[in-house]
Design an enzyme around this catalytic site. Structure first.
Site, PDB file in Angstrom:
ATOM      1  NE  ARG A 375      -3.093  -0.102   3.170  1.00 35.72           N
ATOM      2  CZ  ARG A 375      -3.907   0.444   4.141  1.00 35.72           C
ATOM      3  NH1 ARG A 375      -4.731   0.961   3.668  1.00 35.72           N
ATOM      4  NH2 ARG A 375      -3.534   0.616   5.284  1.00 35.72           N
ATOM      5  CB  VAL A 497      -9.052  -0.703  -4.801  1.00 39.78           C
ATOM      6  CG1 VAL A 497     -10.208  -0.710  -5.724  1.00 39.78           C
ATOM      7  CG2 VAL A 497      -8.186   0.101  -5.272  1.00 39.78           C
ATOM      8  CD  GLU A 498      -3.581  -1.821  -2.866  1.00 41.99           C
ATOM      9  OE1 GLU A 498      -2.989  -1.238  -2.007  1.00 41.99           O
ATOM     10  OE2 GLU A 498      -3.009  -2.363  -3.785  1.00 41.99           O
ATOM     11  N   GLY A 499      -8.525  -0.578   0.869  1.00 38.13           N
ATOM     12  CA  GLY A 499      -8.955   0.237   2.100  1.00 38.13           C
ATOM     13  C   GLY A 499      -9.443   1.380   1.732  1.00 38.13           C
TER      14      GLY A 499
END
Length: 815
Positions: A375, A497-499
């Protein structure tokens, strides 16, 4: 008078002791000696009060005394009110490492620790790949062709990416990969951000997924089989984590694996029976190997006594019987390959578990440890690259687009978003590069990954909106010539996305940082879990000293006294001192919020978010100062640093303001405001002069523009048109063109050329005929105006071009 002097001496002495967190003994010396002095000089009242304070400090500050009566009471109270930390939360908290984010939590950041992360730059191989292979790949992309005509990358680009091992950047060379540093991965993705689909396609296999999981946890057999095949593209990976009911809360996976025995080719085989439904899985439609996260159960005790074995990860080949894969989702604005995966009672052998049987139940830990690095790189790098291109296009467009007989770059309404874009891009470049540099030094930045992901993708949202405003009709009309609109419409993907950013800002940055990065909270919780009163005493009173120290530092530095040393030059040093001051205020406020709200702070997400905003802005500003300190400065870069630093510090104070206004304990809020901001807010918005200076620089062929556009595809060397290269070529001759525009414009205004000569080309011809410009100048302007007009032109299509079902076309004028 003597009483006042003794009181001032006591306050000053205690503030000095508190600032230095020197402990109880120096404090006892201050109050005890001054108390005795008061009694000896006839100031009995203040003398007695100071001696009473001395006794109180001794009772609470000396370990041998307080452990007899105070610590046990505090420990019992702490055990009642301390928040419970679940196993999944503890795994997340223990994942990754703490670096500069931890320094900011101390309230006395040691700048040398940040500077000790030396930047060794890129290797020759990494630089060559960035300059050549990335440019070739970018040159094969046209947004319209990829997004609307083929909904995929061209076949020749897929072949090139595989051949040049773009999918193996994180895979070591011994397995056939490129073995690039984190900095190099980031720079590659920034350059490829000229096209959203290209960046995502390359970024995802090099982020959280089978490659990274195998590297860290795979068995030797798994590594030897898969890593070479992933590196050269023979295998395309995807990773199935999220689903209809498990998005941000990935620990609530409803997908199940059951340990079973099955007869395979006449032999009983121990394996897993998987039932799962995944959505939003990037590269799933074409993946040849699928990473899956699921909850594993062993009801028949085939592996041991425990039935619930926890979250586990497996690597399942695409052609496994029962796997339903190949359909696509339609991500907004971008056709990157993304789709669902399903399976019911899909049997796989135990050997598919990543890491083998030893890693059963370790899936959540594996995921959070890998995610902390991924991330930090993929989406933040994409956002930073997008910022480079959007600024380059917008600066060029604003200079060549003329209205009211001047370039729109001269209009202050356009200069404001241009300067903002430049500043946000400058911050993003420093933050993502310097964080990647810490990764190359062995750090696994968990909290910074949340900061970068949420903050830089939000920057991207602002930058793209500003770019759209500057371009106007050029950007809102889609077609092959529109280099901006499709990327703008795809921006929500990065936000989500990704949190998702809402969750990341409100829950993760401070929620994780308050425990993970705090010097004492994790130790206090560990002492509670171990029922260790002595360990609690050490941590708790160390914590108390930190609170008192930060109160003293925040107040005195806020009043302009006792400014900390700074290793930076005269341009950056004032901002470093402000970061240190606000860091003390942040640490104090964080402790006050946790103490006053306790476990309820988890539910007070707006307060938690503002604390996260303070930490985020201080982190970004710190890394920007490090980048300034280490880099070769160019002309007018100081103006950009001033703008960006004031922007971040102003946002920090705004977050403090909102936090103090909304603390449930109003008296506490007012007290904190007095201590943290004793002179009120000090950082206003950047000045108009800074805005004008920056906007002028980024719309001309300046050193600052070149610095900001470093590591972009800016060469006219591919089969696809490169608008950035065309803008740069126009700006290179802008000075000559502007002189001729002035000459022709004045002549037209004075009537020296015909009034009916309204088009620029007509005015150039008329000026040549009147002897006002030379034939060489006229040829230059004709060629330039043809290029400018081509850059300003938008696409048009057949009337029914956008209708999928031609039978539904309405012919309003059939003839």
């Amino acid at each position: 008078m003597l009483t006042l002097i003794l009181l001032l001496l006591a306050v000053t002495g205690l503030l000095i002791v508190m600032r230095r967190e020197a402990g109880a003994l120096p404090a006892l010396g201050v109050t005890g000696l001054l108390g005795l002095a008061g009694l000896a000089t006839g100031a009995a009242v203040i003398g007695v009060l100071l001696l009473v304070a001395t006794a109180a400090i001794a009772a609470c500050g000396l370990p041998t005394l307080r452990r007899r009566w105070l610590t046990p009471k505090l420990f019992a109270m702490f055990k009642r009110v301390a928040p419970k930390v679940s196993d999944t939360e503890r795994t997340a908290l223990e994942a990754g490492s703490v670096a500069w984010d931890g320094e900011l939590f101390t309230g006395r950041p040691d700048w040398q620790r940040l500077l000790d992360y030396r930047d060794d730059g890129l290797s020759d191989a990494e630089r060559a790949f960035l300059d050549h292979q990335c440019g070739v790949a970018a040159g094969m992309c046209n947004d319209w062709d990829i997004a609307r005509e083929r909904a995929d990358l061209p076949q020749e680009l897929w072949d090139y990416l595989k051949r040049e091992r773009f999918f193996g950047m994180i895979i070591p060379q011994e397995y056939g990969g490129l073995g690039f540093s984190a900095k190099a991965q980031s720079m590659v993705l920034q350059k490829l951000s000229v096209n959203e689909t290209l960046m995502v396609t390359v970024g995802v296999p090099n982020s959280l997924g089978p490659g990274e999981l195998l590297l860290k946890y795979g068995t030797e057999e798994q590594k030897n089989h898969y890593l070479p095949r992933l590196a050269d593209g023979r295998e395309i990976p995807c990773f199935g984590l999220t689903g209809p009911r498990a998005g941000s809360d990935a620990t609530s996976l409803p997908d199940v694996g059951t340990v079973v025995r099955r007869e395979i080719d006449g032999e009983m085989v121990l394996g897993l029976e998987l039932t799962f439904e995944k959505r939003w899985i990037t590269l799933a439609p074409i993946a040849s190997v699928v990473g899956l996260a699921f909850r594993l159960f062993d009801p028949d005790h085939l592996l041991g006594e425990e039935e619930d074995r926890g979250i586990t990860l497996a690597l399942v080949p695409r052609d496994t019987e029962g796997m339903q894969i190949g359909r696509r989702h339609h991500p907004i604005g971008s056709p990157f390959l993304n789709g669902p995966i399903k399976g019911e009672n899909v049997f796989v052998p135990l050997s598919t578990i990543i890491g083998g049987e030893a890693m059963i139940g370790q899936g959540w830990r594996m995921l959070v440890e890998c995610l902390s690095v991924g991330r930090c790189i993929t989406l933040p790098s994409g956002a930073t690259g997008t910022a480079r291109y959007a600024l380059g296009w917008s600066g060029g467009f604003a200079r060549i687009r003329r209205q009211f007989n001047v370039p729109v770059a001269e209009m202050e309404g356009v200069q404001e978003p241009l300067a903002r874009m430049a500043a946000l891009g400058y911050i993003a470049q420093a933050a993502v590069y310097q964080t990647a540099n810490t990764i190359d030094h062995g750090e696994k930045p968990a909290v910074p990954s949340a900061i970068l992901k949420s903050q830089l993708t939000e920057f991207q949202r602002v930058i793209l909106a500003d770019a759209m405003d500057i371009h106007g009709g050029k950007a809102v009309t889609l077609g092959p010539r529109n280099y901006l609109g499709i990327g703008y419409s795809a921006n929500p993907v990065a936000i989500t996305v990704e949190g998702a950013n809402i969750m990341t800002r409100n829950l993760m940055i401070f929620g994780q940082g308050a425990i993970r990065c705090h010097p004492y909270v994790l130790e206090e919780l560990a002492a509670k879990d171990a029922d260790d009163v002595n360990a609690f005493d050490t941590a708790f009173f160390g914590h108390a000293g930190l609170i008192l120290g930060n109160a003293a530092r925040a107040l005195t530095q806020g009043l302009g006294m006792g400014q900390p040393d700074s290793p930076f030059d005269d341009v950056a040093a004032p901002y470093a001192k402000e970061i240190a001051r606000l860091s003390a205020g942040f640490s104090l406020t964080a402790d006050a919020a946790m103490a006053s709200l306790g476990s309820k702070l988890k539910q007070r997400e707006m307060l938690s978010a503002r604390l996260g905003d303070v930490l985020s802005n201080l982190y970004l500003a710190s890394l920007m100062l490090k980048q300034w300190h280490e880099g070769d400065k160019v002309e007018q870069e100081d103006a950009l640093l001033h703008y960006a630093a004031r922007f971040l510090l102003g946002r920090t104070e705004q977050a403090f303001d909102e936090l103090f206004d909304n603390l449930p304990n109003r008296a506490l809020g007012r007290l904190l405001r007095l201590v943290v901001m004793p002179r009120g807010r000090r950082w206003a918005r950047p000045t108009d002069d800074l805005t004008r200076t920056i906007a002028q620089a980024v719309t001309r062929d300046s050193a600052l523009r070149q610095r900001l556009l470093t590591n972009t595809w800016d060469a006219d060397d591919g089969p696809q048109d490169n608008p950035l290269a065309r803008y740069n070529a126009l700006l290179a001759t802008q000075e000559r063109a502007e002189a001729l525009y002035r000459t022709v414009g004045k002549a037209h205004a004075k009537g020296e050329i015909p009034a009916e000569a309204l088009h620029p080309e007509q005015q150039v011809d008329a000026a040549l005929a009147a002897g006002l410009i030379s034939e060489d100048d006229a040829a230059f302007m004709r060629q330039r105006e043809a290029e400018v007009l081509d850059m300003l032109t938008v696409d048009d299509f057949d009337y029914d071009a956008f209708v999928t079902d031609k039978s539904k076309v309405l012919r309003h004028h059939p003839a």
